[in-house]
Scaffold this active site. Structure first.
Site, mmCIF file in Angstrom:
data_model
loop_
_atom_site.group_PDB
_atom_site.id
_atom_site.type_symbol
_atom_site.label_atom_id
_atom_site.label_comp_id
_atom_site.label_asym_id
_atom_site.label_seq_id
_atom_site.Cartn_x
_atom_site.Cartn_y
_atom_site.Cartn_z
ATOM 1 N N ALA A 1 0.828 -1.211 0.000
ATOM 2 C CA ALA A 1 0.000 0.000 0.000
ATOM 3 C C ALA A 1 0.864 1.265 0.000
ATOM 4 O O ALA A 1 1.947 1.279 -0.585
ATOM 5 C CB ALA A 1 -0.979 -0.033 1.172
ATOM 6 N N SER A 2 0.454 2.267 0.716
ATOM 7 C CA SER A 2 1.124 3.570 0.645
ATOM 8 C C SER A 2 2.530 3.553 1.216
ATOM 9 O O SER A 2 3.275 4.517 1.063
ATOM 10 C CB SER A 2 0.291 4.611 1.386
ATOM 11 N N LEU A 3 2.895 2.450 1.920
ATOM 12 C CA LEU A 3 4.234 2.393 2.504
ATOM 13 C C LEU A 3 5.306 2.499 1.431
ATOM 14 O O LEU A 3 6.436 2.897 1.726
ATOM 15 C CB LEU A 3 4.431 1.086 3.292
ATOM 16 N N LYS B 1 5.172 4.407 -1.243
ATOM 17 C CA LYS B 1 5.164 5.685 -1.972
ATOM 18 C C LYS B 1 6.536 6.365 -1.940
ATOM 19 O O LYS B 1 7.003 6.875 -2.963
ATOM 20 C CB LYS B 1 4.061 6.597 -1.438
#
Lengths: 618, 372
Positions: A330-332, A334
């Site tokens: 997920a956003s980890l 980014k």
């Protein structure tokens, strides 16, 4: 009268004949004596060595003596796996006159269950002659007291002391240490494949999981031998000679047991894992997967009932989520993708987009939503990390293309072992065209790439991979990968363990790495940052990234808020951070299953860990 | 020629008055001493066993001493009668005897058990010697046949008990007497041939299963190392591992740790060989050789044919004991129950042996009819 007749006979002739026969008899006797002597010479002189060996073979029995398994310490020297004396009630069958009566009496005295007796009968059939058979393993003190008082009544029954593995912190370290348990047929094959069968001749247990399994050969030690003199009935008379066993290496882990216990308390009643590492060397300071279980159950053979309970538990306590849990990152990820965009010059620090709350490709109807329905407005790369803007990364992923993403993220170690010193580790999945073709026999679509931009789609990663990747970002591409073992100890000599290193990632512009680190700092330290609330008023400045992994695809026209989602489909809450932001002392990943948003659920746990380690609550 | 009397001659005269041959007695004492030490080691230092053996030796010595006092002519005269009694006893053993260890050997006389086959070890050579000496030597064919009959009847009766070891010893005692009497070589050859062809018949019809097994085990002990071959394999290991100088008294692992069966009885030679080595065995054989030599000297020196034949037969039978025992223990011969004379622990045969030496001593001190 006869006398006279004899004298009349030819006395001299008779006497001569007798003498000749006597001489012949003497010759015969001498010949036979020579035959005997020849035979004995052959036995005692010519074949002496053969017979000496056979006599020693009769007399000397060599029995293997198991080495003491190495003790495991945490980084501060606290024992976390040890060998404790246990007392077993053993029966020497050869000394027992009436076994049935004996068992009856013992059953009454010690309140043995029929299961105990059945196990004893099973063991009895397997045991070699003159080896005592265990009736009760690991007697408690009451039982020992009961038996000792009545011992005189039971010939051939004795309490024998031996060493057994014990994990004083029980379930707190299960997924780190693993456990030892009885050697089974599969282990025997494994031992055979190592070519060390003789080394295990006296060993009962072998490491089955965790550090116990990974460092089995170092912990085990070297078998010793006792040369016993035995009589014809196989009874031991004395020890002739001993080669003492060499104990296994003592291991010192990077784990800090106090921190580990604290992490355990933070995860009570939660499903997920926390890994804490030292970014300077990749050492794992704490690693806890919840729920856990007591490894001591396995040491003396787990009961069927207990085992079923573990197997049938829907929360899967046997799973080491820290290395086996495979989650959408997920956003980890980014920050990683931003770094790739900057380094590959697809974007600059000034590249801005207008986030309307969704992303759409030209001529394609499909809409990729931002988690914030109204959108984040005009954002640059740093802002996109800080507020976790999805749209920016949809577009970045589109610009980069899956091949570039795959190539760079593979350098971060996604899709492969981190080579942490645990054999249970999973690979996760870093998708690529080739992978999709092989797996589904389908071409790679643009849409697949766009999902990858926010760490969803086919991409999965383990918590330990994620913490490894953040350490790489902290260290500007230098890779000191996760490792549990800090040092080993032999005869009080501490030998530092080599680090788990790998080829560093090439830094094109150090400035780009600073940009990403600054964005993660801002995520925690600026009011619109997704982790700002969780870290408000902390005495140190940390950096990090929140992540909320969707496990449930929301339909194109559906509104998430309107749906009632089953527990097991709830979002995974994640947080990946480090502190202090400058010269970090620890990095932390928190991955909670079905817990909701990362900022509100995972980040506070990470904060507690950082507070603790940096001295606030210690 | 007057010779100054030395101490030795004085003691010679003293022993001669007691009808004792000093050399022979010395040899026997050496053997007994070796025996006691070896039994002590073989029995795991069992002092009670040693005491019992000492008592037996004392009984044997007394028997020897008493029998040595009797004039030889008396023995000659009673020979045919005691032989007859012996045969009757053997027959009664077969009918009413006590069974032990799978064989009928004993007569229960209430107070003690009595083994008639033992006394025939002496009565058979006595009777053969008596029969041959009546007509001088060499014996005629007819006399030989009768003598053979004298030997064969008790031999077969004892073999049927069955007690192969004793049968063998009795047969050889009779045959030695005939051999020494000058039985012609042609007949010897003929009988060797007969016995050779008789062996298959014995195997097929006369031998019991356990006897057959002893022979097969002897031919290939390794075929059944934990069963029938165990005795002989362990015995050879004991002997072989003794080496040149032996492991030392009380140090033999095969015997001390009880790998060796029948350690203090029939297989005591293996214990001796293990602990005293090849050199010890040579020493032991010298003692036996000395006794046999002394016996044959006594036989050849005495005047009367009966005495010559009896003394020779007793001496050579004694040697057969030694040869058969050493041969079986070291794997040269099948295992038959023959003890190592005067060394093995055990009662009955020891008293018989000492009685034989009593006769030998009676013969050695027999008065000569003619002066020189």
């Amino acid at each position: 009268m006869n006398n006279r007749r004899q004298t009349i006979r030819d006395f001299t002739a008779e006497s001569n004949l007798f003498l000749r026969r006597c001489l012949f008899a003497v010759l015969l006797c001498l010949t036979l004596i020579l035959v005997i002597l020849h035979n004995l010479y052959s036995l005692q002189v010519e074949q002496f060595e053969d017979y000496q060996i056979r006599a020693d073979g009769n007399r000397i029995k060599v029995i293997p003596v198991a080495p003491n398994r190495g003790i495991i310490y945490d980084r501060n020297g606290t024992i976390i796996a040890e060998n404790r004396p246990v007392f077993n009630l053993e029966v020497s069958l050869e000394q027992v006159e009436d076994l049935d009566t004996l068992l009856d009496e013992l059953q009454q005295l010690l309140e043995l269950t029929p299961a105990d007796i059945a196990r004893f009968e099973r063991n009895r059939k397997r045991q070699r002659r003159f080896h005592p058979v265990t009736l009760i393993a690991n007697m408690d003190e009451d039982m020992m007291a009961l038996f000792s008082a009545q011992q005189h009544r039971f010939d051939g029954v004795a309490v024998e002391a031996s060493l057994a593995r014990y994990y004083p912190y029980g379930s707190a370290l299960t997924h780190v240490l693993g456990y030892v348990s009885k050697i089974n047929a599969r282990d025997l094959n494994l031992i055979a494949s190592w070519g060390t069968q003789s080394n295990y001749a006296a060993s009962k247990n072998i490491g089955k999981q965790g550090v116990e399994r990974y460092y089995e050969e170092r912990l085990h030690g070297k078998v010793g031998y006792a040369h016993l003199e035995v009589d014809s009935k196989g009874r031991t008379l004395r020890i002739l000679e001993q080669t003492p066993p060499q104990p296994g290496e003592d291991l010192i882990l990077n784990i800090d047991i106090e921190l580990q216990l604290y992490v355990q308390s933070l995860l009570a009643d939660k499903k997920g894992s926390v890994v804490v590492s030292d970014p300077s060397d990749g050492g794992i300071l704490a690693m806890y997967s919840s729920p856990s279980y007591d490894p001591n159950l396995f040491v003396n053979g787990i009961s069927q009932k207990d085992y079923s309970k573990l197997i049938e538990n829907n929360d899967r306590p046997l799973l080491n989520r820290a290395v086996q849990g495979q989650y959408p990152p997920a956003s980890l990820i980014k920050p990683h993708l931003a770094l790739l965009g900057l380094e590959s010059q697809k974007i600059t620090n000034n590249t801005k987009i207008q986030d309307k709350g969704y992303y759409q490709l030209e001529d394609v109807e499909h809409v990729w939503r931002d988690w914030l329905k109204r959108g984040h407005g005009k954002v640059d790369v740093q802002r996109s990390i800080v507020v976790s803007c999805d749209t920016f990364f949809y577009e970045l992923a589109y610009k980069l293309g899956i091949d570039t993403i795959h190539e760079y993220m593979a350098q971060f170690g996604f899709g492969e072992h981190t080579n942490i010193d645990l054999l249970e580790e999973s690979d996760g999945n870093l998708p690529s065209r080739g992978w999709k073709r092989a797996k589904f026999n389908q071409p790679w679509y643009i849409g697949d790439t766009i999902s990858v931009g926010i760490g969803q789609g086919y991409w999965t990663a383990t918590p330990v991979q994620l913490i490894d990747s953040i350490n790489t970002i902290i260290n500007y591409g230098v890779k000191n990968r996760p490792k549990l073992l800090k040092a080993s100890m032999l005869d009080d000599l501490v030998i530092a363990e080599p680090l788990n290193t790998a080829e560093p990632i090439r830094v094109l512009q150090k400035k780009n790495w600073d940009i990403v680190q600054q964005a993660m700092f801002d995520t925690v330290n600026t009011p619109h940052g997704t982790a700002f609330k969780a870290f408000r008023n902390s005495s140190y400045a940390s950096a990090g990234k929140t992540g909320t992994a969707q496990l449930f695809s929301v339909g194109q026209d559906e509104d998430v808020d309107d749906l009632i989602i089953a527990d097991y489909l709830k979002d995974n809450a994640m947080y990946l951070g480090y502190a202090p932001a400058k010269d970090p002392k620890l990095s932390v990943i928190v991955a909670l299953e079905n817990a909701g948003g990362g900022g509100s659920n995972a980040a506070p746990i990470s904060r507690s860990v950082m507070d603790y380690w940096l001295g606030e609550t210690r | 020629m007057p010779v100054s009397k030395t101490a030795m001659q004085q003691s010679d005269n003293f022993l001669a008055r007691l009808h004792i041959d000093g050399w022979l007695l010395a040899g026997l004492f050496v053997l007994m001493t070796i025996g006691l030490f070896t039994i002590y080691s073989a029995s795991g230092q069992d002092m009670a066993l040693i005491q019992r053996q000492v008592i037996r030796l004392a009984i044997g010595l007394v028997a020897m001493f008493v029998l040595a006092q009797v004039p030889v002519s008396f023995y000659r005269n009673i020979s045919p009668f005691v032989y007859g009694i012996g045969i009757v006893l053997l027959l009664s053993v077969l009918i009413i005897g006590v069974t032990g260890k799978g064989a009928q050997r004993w007569l229960d006389l209430g107070v003690f058990r009595f083994q008639p086959s033992e006394i025939l070890k002496l009565f058979v050579p006595m009777t053969v010697a008596w029969y041959i000496s009546k007509d001088g030597m060499p014996p005629s064919f007819k006399h030989l046949m009768v003598a053979f009959l004298i030997v064969c009847i008790p031999t077969l009766l004892i073999a049927r008990q069955p007690d192969l070891g004793t049968a063998l010893l009795i047969a050889s005692s009779g045959i030695f007497a005939l051999f020494l009497a000058g039985m012609s070589w042609r007949i010897i050859a003929l009988f060797a041939l007969l016995i050779g062809s008789f062996a298959p018949i014995m195997w097929l019809f006369l031998m019991k299963a356990y006897q057959k097994q002893r022979v097969t085990t002897f031919l290939n002990p390794e075929s059944d190392p934990l069963g029938a071959g165990y005795h002989i394999i362990q015995s050879k290991i004991a002997i072989g591992s003794g080496g040149m100088t032996g492991k030392g008294w009380l140090q033999g692992s095969q015997s001390q740790l009880e790998f060796l069966p029948e350690r203090h009885t029939d297989f005591i030679f293996a214990v001796f060989s293990e602990e005293f080595g090849f050199l010890g065995v040579i020493g032991l054989l010298l003692v036996y050789g000395f006794i046999v030599g002394r016996g044959l000297i006594i036989a050849s020196r005495c005047q009367f044919l009966f005495s010559k034949l009896l003394a020779g037969s007793i001496t050579l039978t004694f040697f057969v004991y030694v040869f058969v025992n050493m041969g079986m223990v070291s794997g040269l011969l099948p295992v038959v129950g023959v003890p190592l004379p005067l060394v093995s622990y055990g009662g009955t045969s020891m008293v018989t042996l000492m009685s034989g030496f009593g006769l030998l001593m009676a013969i050695s001190t027999q008065k000569r009819v003619m002066s020189r």
